[in-house]
Design a protein around this motif. Structure first.
Motif, PDB file in Angstrom:
ATOM      1  N   ALA A  82       0.837  -1.204   0.000  1.00  0.00           N
ATOM      2  CA  ALA A  82       0.000   0.000   0.000  1.00  0.00           C
ATOM      3  C   ALA A  82       0.870   1.251   0.000  1.00  0.00           C
ATOM      4  N   GLU A  83       1.958   1.187   0.756  1.00  0.00           N
ATOM      5  CA  GLU A  83       2.861   2.334   0.848  1.00  0.00           C
ATOM      6  C   GLU A  83       3.539   2.609  -0.495  1.00  0.00           C
ATOM      7  N   ARG A  84       4.001   1.549  -1.151  1.00  0.00           N
ATOM      8  CA  ARG A  84       4.644   1.730  -2.458  1.00  0.00           C
ATOM      9  C   ARG A  84       3.655   2.287  -3.473  1.00  0.00           C
ATOM     10  N   LEU A  85       2.418   1.822  -3.396  1.00  0.00           N
ATOM     11  CA  LEU A  85       1.414   2.301  -4.342  1.00  0.00           C
ATOM     12  C   LEU A  85       1.093   3.776  -4.100  1.00  0.00           C
ATOM     13  N   ALA A  86       1.017   4.196  -2.846  1.00  0.00           N
ATOM     14  CA  ALA A  86       0.747   5.602  -2.539  1.00  0.00           C
ATOM     15  C   ALA A  86       1.845   6.499  -3.111  1.00  0.00           C
ATOM     16  N   VAL A  87       3.095   6.065  -2.970  1.00  0.00           N
ATOM     17  CA  VAL A  87       4.221   6.832  -3.528  1.00  0.00           C
ATOM     18  C   VAL A  87       4.156   6.828  -5.055  1.00  0.00           C
ATOM     19  N   ASN A  88       3.815   5.676  -5.641  1.00  0.00           N
ATOM     20  CA  ASN A  88       3.680   5.602  -7.103  1.00  0.00           C
ATOM     21  C   ASN A  88       2.624   6.579  -7.612  1.00  0.00           C
ATOM     22  N   TYR A  89       1.487   6.630  -6.915  1.00  0.00           N
ATOM     23  CA  TYR A  89       0.426   7.570  -7.302  1.00  0.00           C
ATOM     24  C   TYR A  89       0.935   9.005  -7.221  1.00  0.00           C
ATOM     25  N   ALA A  90       1.576   9.343  -6.117  1.00  0.00           N
ATOM     26  CA  ALA A  90       2.058  10.717  -5.936  1.00  0.00           C
ATOM     27  C   ALA A  90       3.034  11.107  -7.040  1.00  0.00           C
ATOM     28  N   ASN A  91       3.931  10.196  -7.395  1.00  0.00           N
ATOM     29  CA  ASN A  91       4.930  10.488  -8.430  1.00  0.00           C
ATOM     30  C   ASN A  91       4.317  10.558  -9.832  1.00  0.00           C
ATOM     31  N   GLU A  92       3.492   9.571 -10.152  1.00  0.00           N
ATOM     32  CA  GLU A  92       3.037   9.410 -11.530  1.00  0.00           C
ATOM     33  C   GLU A  92       1.893  10.347 -11.916  1.00  0.00           C
ATOM     34  N   LEU A  93       1.103  10.798 -10.952  1.00  0.00           N
ATOM     35  CA  LEU A  93      -0.028  11.666 -11.281  1.00  0.00           C
ATOM     36  C   LEU A  93       0.411  13.010 -11.859  1.00  0.00           C
ATOM     37  N   ARG A  94       1.651  13.392 -11.598  1.00  0.00           N
ATOM     38  CA  ARG A  94       2.152  14.658 -12.157  1.00  0.00           C
ATOM     39  C   ARG A  94       2.142  14.621 -13.683  1.00  0.00           C
ATOM     40  N   ASN A  95       2.186  13.390 -14.253  1.00  0.00           N
ATOM     41  CA  ASN A  95       2.166  13.246 -15.711  1.00  0.00           C
ATOM     42  C   ASN A  95       0.753  13.225 -16.278  1.00  0.00           C
ATOM     43  N   HIS A  96      -0.234  13.470 -15.406  1.00  0.00           N
ATOM     44  CA  HIS A  96      -1.639  13.429 -15.826  1.00  0.00           C
ATOM     45  C   HIS A  96      -2.375  14.711 -15.433  1.00  0.00           C
ATOM     46  N   ASN A  97      -1.651  15.811 -15.506  1.00  0.00           N
ATOM     47  CA  ASN A  97      -2.246  17.131 -15.261  1.00  0.00           C
ATOM     48  C   ASN A  97      -2.810  17.268 -13.846  1.00  0.00           C
ATOM     49  N   VAL A  98      -2.080  16.707 -12.878  1.00  0.00           N
ATOM     50  CA  VAL A  98      -2.474  16.785 -11.468  1.00  0.00           C
ATOM     51  C   VAL A  98      -1.336  17.421 -10.679  1.00  0.00           C
ATOM     52  N   VAL A  99      -1.666  18.357  -9.794  1.00  0.00           N
ATOM     53  CA  VAL A  99      -0.693  18.880  -8.836  1.00  0.00           C
ATOM     54  C   VAL A  99      -0.689  17.914  -7.661  1.00  0.00           C
ATOM     55  N   SER A 100       0.433  17.236  -7.460  1.00  0.00           N
ATOM     56  CA  SER A 100       0.471  16.064  -6.587  1.00  0.00           C
ATOM     57  C   SER A 100       1.282  16.298  -5.318  1.00  0.00           C
ATOM     58  N   SER A 101       0.734  15.801  -4.195  1.00  0.00           N
ATOM     59  CA  SER A 101       1.424  15.869  -2.908  1.00  0.00           C
ATOM     60  C   SER A 101       1.230  14.543  -2.179  1.00  0.00           C
ATOM     61  N   LEU A 102       2.044  14.333  -1.146  1.00  0.00           N
ATOM     62  CA  LEU A 102       1.922  13.133  -0.320  1.00  0.00           C
ATOM     63  C   LEU A 102       2.108  13.486   1.141  1.00  0.00           C
ATOM     64  N   CYS A 103       1.325  12.813   1.988  1.00  0.00           N
ATOM     65  CA  CYS A 103       1.421  12.998   3.437  1.00  0.00           C
ATOM     66  C   CYS A 103       1.636  11.642   4.100  1.00  0.00           C
ATOM     67  N   ALA A 104       2.676  11.550   4.927  1.00  0.00           N
ATOM     68  CA  ALA A 104       2.871  10.390   5.802  1.00  0.00           C
ATOM     69  C   ALA A 104       2.408  10.805   7.192  1.00  0.00           C
ATOM     70  N   THR A 105       1.476  10.055   7.775  1.00  0.00           N
ATOM     71  CA  THR A 105       0.876  10.519   9.028  1.00  0.00           C
ATOM     72  C   THR A 105       1.641  10.089  10.276  1.00  0.00           C
ATOM     73  N   ARG A 106       2.130   8.849  10.311  1.00  0.00           N
ATOM     74  CA  ARG A 106       2.691   8.318  11.561  1.00  0.00           C
ATOM     75  C   ARG A 106       4.203   8.089  11.546  1.00  0.00           C
ATOM     76  N   LEU A 107       4.716   7.606  10.424  1.00  0.00           N
ATOM     77  CA  LEU A 107       6.112   7.167  10.396  1.00  0.00           C
ATOM     78  C   LEU A 107       6.690   7.337   9.005  1.00  0.00           C
ATOM     79  N   GLU A 108       7.914   7.856   8.933  1.00  0.00           N
ATOM     80  CA  GLU A 108       8.598   7.901   7.640  1.00  0.00           C
ATOM     81  C   GLU A 108       9.297   6.559   7.417  1.00  0.00           C
ATOM     82  N   GLY A 109      10.096   6.449   6.367  1.00  0.00           N
ATOM     83  CA  GLY A 109      10.737   5.181   6.079  1.00  0.00           C
ATOM     84  C   GLY A 109      11.492   5.241   4.772  1.00  0.00           C
ATOM     85  N   PRO A 110      11.979   4.076   4.300  1.00  0.00           N
ATOM     86  CA  PRO A 110      12.847   4.048   3.108  1.00  0.00           C
ATOM     87  C   PRO A 110      12.185   4.531   1.829  1.00  0.00           C
TER      88      PRO A 110
END
Length: 359
Positions: A16-44
């Motif tokens: 789920a975490e990898r997919l969330a990052v994939n969405y955040a990265n790839e949506l920029r190529n689809h006319n979306v201003v993209s951001s990501l929020c990690a709520t509890r813990l960061e990681g690799p």
């Protein structure tokens, strides 16, 4: 342009975490201003986030962490976010944010891995929160049907996962064992992933094929199951044949060094690891859980097991070990299917269309 914030609880290396990052990265190529929020813990996975993607870490300490909610609200207002795309259990903080910021729209992405055991799923809080969802994305058809039956959001659809694997320029992992004889299990150390049965099966395999090795890559939660896993390796005298690498970020590099990809989970949604095996053109063995049958629809694409029992898993591994021609042919066909049917461009085009339809 639509402004979308992906929310995930951690940036540890789970599906789920990898997919969330994939969405955040790839949506920029689809006319979306993209951001990501990690709520509890960061990681690799933080290192995988593109520099152009907006990012906020809440360091949320409790379920009702008001300071974290206010910090998130400030970020959302400042960056004029239109849609919160909440992944997995992050739906709760997204709902609180919606209550205090009514103009926001919430899309919830259901990654629930135990889709074979939905009768045990806690639903009360989720059902209440679903009143505030504009859209639900489910990672397989089982979860889609469950949401339509049990939740109060009118718009529910099955959205396929998609693999994104980029070359890593640092911290490259070198797998042990002999090249051309490595079996990879890409799965966090959770009971659901059924590593114990895999170890028992592999013990059978190396009686006749002692040069083959098993490589397990995934997060070690240092819990009871982790203890059981390492005790089993010792009990079966597999210390020189089974290697554990914990969390790794250079997944493409690891896949390229592997010969066979395996998942013998007791339950899944649509495992990202299976798609990644296909992306890397590995021959695959997988249990028939979640939507895995959609991927391995017949034996020409790989081996689909009706259970993860040791004997059946061992038989499947031995077949791939012995039949190099089948290994190569099935891997190539499986890879073509993943590329064609799980293309990030097609899937994200549909996701953006769903975003745009929200009123």
């Amino acid at each position: 342009m639509i402004r979308v914030l992906q929310i995930i609880d951690t940036l540890q290396a789970g599906g789920a975490e990898r997919l969330a990052v994939n969405y955040a990265n790839e949506l920029r190529n689809h006319n979306v201003v993209s951001s990501l929020c990690a709520t509890r813990l960061e990681g690799p996975l933080l290192s995988s986030l593109d520099n152009e993607v907006g990012y906020i870490f809440l360091n949320r300490k409790s379920t009702l962490d008001i300071g974290a909610v206010l910090k998130l609200r400030t970020y959302v207002l400042k960056n004029e976010i239109d849609i919160i795309h909440a992944h997995a259990t992050s739906f709760f903080i997204a709902t609180i944010l919606k209550i205090v910021t009514p103009s926001l729209k919430i899309v919830w992405h259901d990654h629930y891995g135990n889709s074979e055991f939905l009768d045990k799923r806690r639903v009360l809080i989720l059902k209440f929160c679903s009143l505030f969802f504009s859209q639900i994305f489910s990672v397989n058809s089982i979860l889609e049907h469950w949401a339509k039956k049990n939740l109060w959001c009118k718009n529910v659809s099955y959205v396929k996962n998609f693999p994104v694997l980029n070359k890593s320029e640092h911290d490259l992992t070198t797998l042990k064992g002999e090249s051309g004889k490595r079996i990879l299990c890409l799965a966090n150390l959770r009971e659901q992933k059924n590593h114990i049965q895999l170890l028992e099966a592999f013990k059978v395999v190396i009686k006749d094929y002692p040069n083959w090795t098993l490589h397990c890559v995934g997060k070690d939660f240092k819990d009871q199951y982790s203890t059981l896993f390492f005790k089993k390796i010792e009990e079966l005298n597999l210390g020189r044949k089974v290697f554990f690498y914990d969390t790794k970020s250079d997944i493409l590099n690891i896949l390229k060094q592997s010969t066979i990809g395996i998942l013998v989970s007791k339950s899944e949604g649509l495992p990202l690891a299976l798609l990644e095996y296909g992306f890397a053109e590995l021959p695959v063995i997988c249990t028939n859980v979640g939507n895995c049958k959609e991927l391995i629809s017949d034996k020409s694409y790989g081996i689909l097991l009706n259970n993860g029992k040791s004997y059946d898993v061992a038989e499947a591994i031995i077949r791939l070990v012995e039949d190099e021609s089948y290994r190569l042919e099935s891997a190539k066909k499986f890879s073509k299917k993943v590329s064609k049917e799980y293309s990030k461009h097609t899937i994200l085009k549909d996701v953006v269309a769903a975003y745009s339809s929200i009123k």
